[in-house]
Write a protein that holds these residues in place. Structure first.
Motif, PDB file in Angstrom:
ATOM      1  N   PHE A 157       0.841  -1.206   0.000  1.00  0.00           N
ATOM      2  CA  PHE A 157       0.000   0.000   0.000  1.00  0.00           C
ATOM      3  C   PHE A 157       0.872   1.251   0.000  1.00  0.00           C
ATOM      4  O   PHE A 157       0.666   2.168  -0.799  1.00  0.00           O
ATOM      5  CB  PHE A 157      -0.914  -0.008   1.228  1.00  0.00           C
ATOM      6  N   ASN A 158       1.857   1.278   0.892  1.00  0.00           N
ATOM      7  CA  ASN A 158       2.659   2.488   1.026  1.00  0.00           C
ATOM      8  C   ASN A 158       3.592   2.703  -0.154  1.00  0.00           C
ATOM      9  O   ASN A 158       3.968   3.826  -0.457  1.00  0.00           O
ATOM     10  CB  ASN A 158       3.445   2.465   2.336  1.00  0.00           C
ATOM     11  N   SER A 175       0.694   3.994  -2.917  1.00  0.00           N
ATOM     12  CA  SER A 175      -0.293   5.038  -2.645  1.00  0.00           C
ATOM     13  C   SER A 175       0.403   6.335  -2.253  1.00  0.00           C
ATOM     14  O   SER A 175       1.354   6.319  -1.474  1.00  0.00           O
ATOM     15  CB  SER A 175      -1.220   4.591  -1.518  1.00  0.00           C
ATOM     16  N   SER A 184      -0.804   8.673  -0.312  1.00  0.00           N
ATOM     17  CA  SER A 184      -0.946   8.939   1.120  1.00  0.00           C
ATOM     18  C   SER A 184      -0.584   7.677   1.897  1.00  0.00           C
ATOM     19  O   SER A 184      -1.138   6.605   1.670  1.00  0.00           O
ATOM     20  CB  SER A 184      -2.348   9.431   1.475  1.00  0.00           C
ATOM     21  N   LYS A 185       0.381   7.801   2.781  1.00  0.00           N
ATOM     22  CA  LYS A 185       0.964   6.635   3.454  1.00  0.00           C
ATOM     23  C   LYS A 185       0.181   6.320   4.724  1.00  0.00           C
ATOM     24  O   LYS A 185      -0.215   7.223   5.454  1.00  0.00           O
ATOM     25  CB  LYS A 185       2.413   6.923   3.845  1.00  0.00           C
ATOM     26  N   TRP A 203      -5.271  10.305   4.842  1.00  0.00           N
ATOM     27  CA  TRP A 203      -5.412  11.300   3.783  1.00  0.00           C
ATOM     28  C   TRP A 203      -5.685  12.698   4.348  1.00  0.00           C
ATOM     29  O   TRP A 203      -5.155  13.684   3.843  1.00  0.00           O
ATOM     30  CB  TRP A 203      -6.540  10.886   2.831  1.00  0.00           C
ATOM     31  N   ILE A 214      -6.527  -0.609  -1.628  1.00  0.00           N
ATOM     32  CA  ILE A 214      -5.580  -0.283  -2.692  1.00  0.00           C
ATOM     33  C   ILE A 214      -6.273   0.441  -3.839  1.00  0.00           C
ATOM     34  O   ILE A 214      -5.798   1.462  -4.325  1.00  0.00           O
ATOM     35  CB  ILE A 214      -4.851  -1.558  -3.150  1.00  0.00           C
ATOM     36  N   GLY A 217      -7.141   4.612   5.309  1.00  0.00           N
ATOM     37  CA  GLY A 217      -6.632   5.469   4.249  1.00  0.00           C
ATOM     38  C   GLY A 217      -7.165   6.892   4.387  1.00  0.00           C
ATOM     39  O   GLY A 217      -6.431   7.858   4.221  1.00  0.00           O
ATOM     40  N   PHE A 244      -6.997   4.113  -3.142  1.00  0.00           N
ATOM     41  CA  PHE A 244      -5.923   5.078  -2.941  1.00  0.00           C
ATOM     42  C   PHE A 244      -4.816   5.036  -3.975  1.00  0.00           C
ATOM     43  O   PHE A 244      -3.867   5.792  -3.884  1.00  0.00           O
ATOM     44  CB  PHE A 244      -5.344   4.938  -1.521  1.00  0.00           C
ATOM     45  N   SER A 245      -4.912   4.154  -4.946  1.00  0.00           N
ATOM     46  CA  SER A 245      -3.853   4.120  -5.945  1.00  0.00           C
ATOM     47  C   SER A 245      -4.407   3.694  -7.299  1.00  0.00           C
ATOM     48  O   SER A 245      -5.280   2.834  -7.385  1.00  0.00           O
ATOM     49  CB  SER A 245      -2.766   3.138  -5.520  1.00  0.00           C
ATOM     50  N   THR A 246      -3.876   4.307  -8.365  1.00  0.00           N
ATOM     51  CA  THR A 246      -4.253   3.871  -9.705  1.00  0.00           C
ATOM     52  C   THR A 246      -3.079   3.147 -10.365  1.00  0.00           C
ATOM     53  O   THR A 246      -3.133   2.823 -11.544  1.00  0.00           O
ATOM     54  CB  THR A 246      -4.674   5.067 -10.590  1.00  0.00           C
TER      55      THR A 246
END
Ligand code: UDP
Ligand code: MG
Length: 309
Positions: A135-136, A139, A141-142, A177, A212, A173, A215-217
């Protein structure tokens, strides 16, 4: 406090937490959210409310999941600061003194970090560790590793969370954020005191996917690069094959390489489509703008605090 099938745990929780809250020297109340429990949780909660009006109850119409239940709790919480806690006493109330002290020193958020996970199996520890790592990595935002939902938040932070419009609420998340000055307190995570965990591995896996994709593409972008890479290799191979055919004539064998390439690319395309589908499905559910939860009943709220029923 989100509660799902916790009738075993509630009395013990209430008896344990109240002395700690009284000792804080603040005016407090607890918003319990009954997340569609099928046992006597609602009955227990209403009894607690009747006996002590500092216990307030938000009853959801069905099980919406812990993230939605926490959202409902934050929506109905008033006060200068709010603490999110589980009712199984895995979030030790002894920490509250320290957390409130840090809040008084000016931190808007105080998170509790587990230094041990006594209650968790080896598999859960390893998979949780990997989840935080992945994730970190991907993404922007950690989320700090081993920080759960147990946290104190100033009312500014709660207002910021309430203003976030998304329906899929991966709270860890979202907490990360919104940001704000954050302090950390460490603790040993004790074992669950009553009842059983509500999260099996399948539920955790889906939870991780929600996190995931919210928060992430990057999982989408991977396919552009992979596509470019494969196209590049195919081009080189094409030049070689055509050149060889022109120079050496037609070479019929090639069944193995042909089949391997077709199957490999077919598989990759399906995976890529699946990942696009994951995002598409989430976009679909966001665009419907359904409410995050529905309340079937409120106990202990004045008519101007949330909708009364
Ligand atoms: N919970 C909830 N809705 C759910 C699942 C769990 O409100 O669908 C609540 C549960 O009652 C508890 C908290 O979330 O207060 C944490 O659940 P649990 O202790 O089972 O999780 P674990 O500590 O095992 O991760
Ligand atoms: Mg627990």
């Amino acid at each position: 406090m989100p509660c799902y099938n916790e009738d075993d745990a509630l009395d013990h929780f209430w008896a344990t937490i109240t002395p700690h809250l009284d000792a804080l020297g603040v005016q407090w109340d607890i918003v319990f959210v009954n997340d569609g429990s099928s046992d006597a949780t609602l009955l227990k909660l209403v009894q607690l409310h009747r006996a002590d009006h500092r216990a307030k109850v938000v009853d959801l119409t069905r099980n919406f999941g812990k993230e939605a239940a926490m959202t409902a709790g934050l929506d109905h919480a008033s006060g200068d600061m709010v603490v999110v806690m589980d009712v199984d006493l895995q979030d030790p109330p002894e920490l509250l003194v320290k957390m409130v002290e840090l809040w008084r020193q000016g931190y808007d958020v105080v998170v509790a970090r587990r230094v041990s996970r006594l209650d968790d199996t080896q598999l859960k520890r390893v998979s949780a560790g990997n989840f935080y790592r992945v994730f970190n990595r991907i993404s922007p935002s950690k989320i700090p590793a081993d920080v759960g939902d147990f946290r104190l938040m100033d009312k500014r932070v709660v207002a910021a969370l309430r203003a976030l419009p998304e329906r899929v609420r991966f709270m860890k998340g979202l907490f990360a954020w919104v940001g704000y000055p954050t302090a950390v307190v460490d603790y040993e995570r004790p074992v669950r005191q009553r009842g059983m965990t509500k999260f099996n591995y399948w539920r955790l896996w889906n939870f991780a996917l929600d996190g995931i994709t919210s928060f992430s593409t990057l999982p989408l972008r991977i396919w552009s690069y992979l596509g470019l890479f494969v196209a590049f290799i195919a081009f080189i191979y094409g030049v070689i094959i055509i050149g060889r055919t022109l120079i050496l004539g037609i070479d019929v064998p090639g069944y193995a390489s042909l089949l391997a390439a077709i199957l490999f690319l077919g598989g990759m395309q399906l995976v890529g489509l699946g990942i696009i589908g994951e995002y598409l499905g989430r976009i679909y559910s966001e665009t419907k703008h359904r409410p995050i939860y529905l309340t079937g009943g409120l106990y202990g709220f004045a008519p101007d605090e949330g909708e009364q029923k």
